[in-house]
Design a protein around this motif. Sequence first.
Motif, PDB file in Angstrom:
ATOM      1  N   LYS B  30       0.834  -1.204   0.000  1.00 36.94           N
ATOM      2  CA  LYS B  30       0.000   0.000   0.000  1.00 36.94           C
ATOM      3  C   LYS B  30       0.873   1.259   0.000  1.00 36.94           C
ATOM      4  O   LYS B  30       0.534   2.254  -0.633  1.00 36.94           O
ATOM      5  N   LEU B  31       1.999   1.184   0.731  1.00 35.26           N
ATOM      6  CA  LEU B  31       2.889   2.352   0.788  1.00 35.26           C
ATOM      7  C   LEU B  31       3.532   2.591  -0.572  1.00 35.26           C
ATOM      8  O   LEU B  31       3.685   3.739  -1.008  1.00 35.26           O
ATOM      9  N   ASN B  32       3.880   1.497  -1.255  1.00 40.90           N
ATOM     10  CA  ASN B  32       4.496   1.628  -2.583  1.00 40.90           C
ATOM     11  C   ASN B  32       3.542   2.274  -3.571  1.00 40.90           C
ATOM     12  O   ASN B  32       3.965   2.994  -4.468  1.00 40.90           O
ATOM     13  N   ALA B  77      -0.925   8.217  13.644  1.00 40.47           N
ATOM     14  CA  ALA B  77      -1.579   9.522  13.505  1.00 40.47           C
ATOM     15  C   ALA B  77      -0.793  10.436  12.576  1.00 40.47           C
ATOM     16  O   ALA B  77      -1.358  11.316  11.934  1.00 40.47           O
ATOM     17  N   LEU B  78       0.533  10.217  12.510  1.00 45.67           N
ATOM     18  CA  LEU B  78       1.373  11.075  11.670  1.00 45.67           C
ATOM     19  C   LEU B  78       1.512  10.543  10.255  1.00 45.67           C
ATOM     20  O   LEU B  78       1.684  11.311   9.312  1.00 45.67           O
ATOM     21  N   LEU B  79       1.484   9.208  10.109  1.00 42.81           N
ATOM     22  CA  LEU B  79       1.830   8.612   8.811  1.00 42.81           C
ATOM     23  C   LEU B  79       0.688   7.822   8.185  1.00 42.81           C
ATOM     24  O   LEU B  79       0.825   7.346   7.060  1.00 42.81           O
ATOM     25  N   GLY B  80      -0.393   7.621   8.912  1.00 46.73           N
ATOM     26  CA  GLY B  80      -1.447   6.741   8.398  1.00 46.73           C
ATOM     27  C   GLY B  80      -1.149   5.303   8.767  1.00 46.73           C
ATOM     28  O   GLY B  80      -0.075   5.006   9.296  1.00 46.73           O
ATOM     29  N   PRO B  81      -2.087   4.386   8.529  1.00 45.40           N
ATOM     30  CA  PRO B  81      -1.900   3.007   9.013  1.00 45.40           C
ATOM     31  C   PRO B  81      -0.722   2.279   8.377  1.00 45.40           C
ATOM     32  O   PRO B  81      -0.008   1.537   9.051  1.00 45.40           O
ATOM     33  N   TRP B  82      -0.499   2.487   7.059  1.00 44.11           N
ATOM     34  CA  TRP B  82       0.560   1.711   6.390  1.00 44.11           C
ATOM     35  C   TRP B  82       1.930   2.202   6.821  1.00 44.11           C
ATOM     36  O   TRP B  82       2.793   1.415   7.218  1.00 44.11           O
ATOM     37  N   GLY B  83       2.129   3.501   6.746  1.00 42.40           N
ATOM     38  CA  GLY B  83       3.408   4.074   7.166  1.00 42.40           C
ATOM     39  C   GLY B  83       3.653   3.849   8.646  1.00 42.40           C
ATOM     40  O   GLY B  83       4.774   3.561   9.068  1.00 42.40           O
ATOM     41  N   GLY B  84       2.595   3.944   9.464  1.00 43.95           N
ATOM     42  CA  GLY B  84       2.732   3.746  10.899  1.00 43.95           C
ATOM     43  C   GLY B  84       3.164   2.333  11.226  1.00 43.95           C
ATOM     44  O   GLY B  84       4.041   2.117  12.066  1.00 43.95           O
TER      45      GLY B  84
END
Lengths: 205, 325
Positions: B30-32, B77-84
């Motif tokens: 998802k991040l990609n 909260a800062l990066l969203g679920p995938w980045g987090g």
Amino acid sequence: MPSPPARRADAALAATLAVIAAGLCIPIRFWPVHVCLICVVFAAQTIARIPLSAILHRLAEFLPFIVMLSLAGLSRGEWEPSVAILLQSVLSLMAAIWLAHVAKFDRILQTLRSWGLPAVGIALLDFMHRYLYVVSQELHRMRQAQAARSFGRVRIWSAWFSSAQLLGALLLRAFSRAERVHSAMCARGWDGQVRLLDEATGARD
Amino acid sequence: MHLSDGILTPAACAVTYVAAAGAVGYSFKKLNQSLTDRTIPFTGMTAALVFAGQMVNFPLPGLRVSGHLLGGVLATALLGPWGGCIAMTLVLFVQAALFADGGWMSLGANVLNMGVVGAWGGYAVYSVVRRALGGGFRGSVVGAVLASWVSVLAAAALFCVEFRWGHPGPEFSRLCALMISFHSLIGVGEALITGLIISTVAAQRPELLERATGASTVSVAGMGRLLTAGLVTALAVAAFLAPFASEHDDGLEAAIQQTGIEPPEGPEPVAPLPDYRFPLPAGGWDQAAVSLAGIVGTVTVFVLALALGFVPAFGAKPAVRNPHA
């Protein structure tokens, strides 16, 4: 062909994982094997000149929780699960301490890259490792300044409040730094693609 | 919270590794899809920040021990679920590799408990509450407080399930009660720290939080906001406590089967009721303790969320939008 230090990190990581896996998989009725492995790892730690205090300090952090779980099994009158938790935990913790001391982090990353981990993950780990110490040092300076202002004696609620505010301020500073770093990376031609230099030839992938 | 090796059985380690690898792999995918040139510096910096943030100790009243931030909800909260999720995975990996903090074989379980549950589960609660409260300062803080508490409790619950695998027995309910009781209090600390940090960010750089959840917010008016926040918490508590009630029953059933519903050896106390001829296992009290801990934790966190969310942005400068954002 990996360079010699990379091969050493390769071997160290593989050896550590093998020792931990062996410790976990060998049934506890062969407990002398676990004790022997602990002795071998301790010998390796001594050869690597890891201070005994560092090992004990790290063990002391984890032992209370391990002993609690181990006692949960002991109350049923069966010794095997308790001894298993205790011996296997100590063995794998000591092996991990040895690895953390002997293998450099960038070499571990190099090894993981050769094992086929995604390039984005390695690049992220690399970036994090690069800025870990920068952010930690900034935190250290901020806490030192805070302690100097408060004379080190504060009430619990204000300690929580000020520590959380300090972390909030650190977060804002870290994000500002990330924005500056990002701009600097863009100025040097960063387009989101990770490119690596081949160590042996100095050529790009 | 970090599990070292030897606590979980090899089978549990293998299964949690597979589950964590799947979840982290999906996060990477998802991040990609949304990979921009900002992704690596900001995710890497957040991971470094969470790592450093975990080193700050928060003293506990009356005790010599202290707690620290876990940071799953903060990262999400800062990066969203995938980045987090990926940032937490990085933190856990570096802690294992550099400081032997958490085992190599338990890395999968640690990532699953703290990274995946903390980021994905935390994001689910955070985004629902935040949207219900119409976004903004209040929504972010209340959402973060509730999400932090729920994620800590969920991580503890998941650990109990993992530990049970290979260590069955009636003692399981006692261990669960202990873990859940402790963690409902630890979760209050985590909720307080995360809420205070998020309130600082929401007051000074609100666009950092908007970016992660998207700008679209659905506002629910008046009492509806309060009720929604309360409902989410109550549902979460019910969801987490229900499995433990059933786990306890399992333990009870196992004990009954083992003993053949015979009174135990030794002097038997006179039973006031024939139904209670079988000695009440310690789990009976455990269940009460779990429920009590849950109720106390829920009320505390709910009050905390309201208190933090409804006070004006203390000592904050007027929100300065970054022109380059």
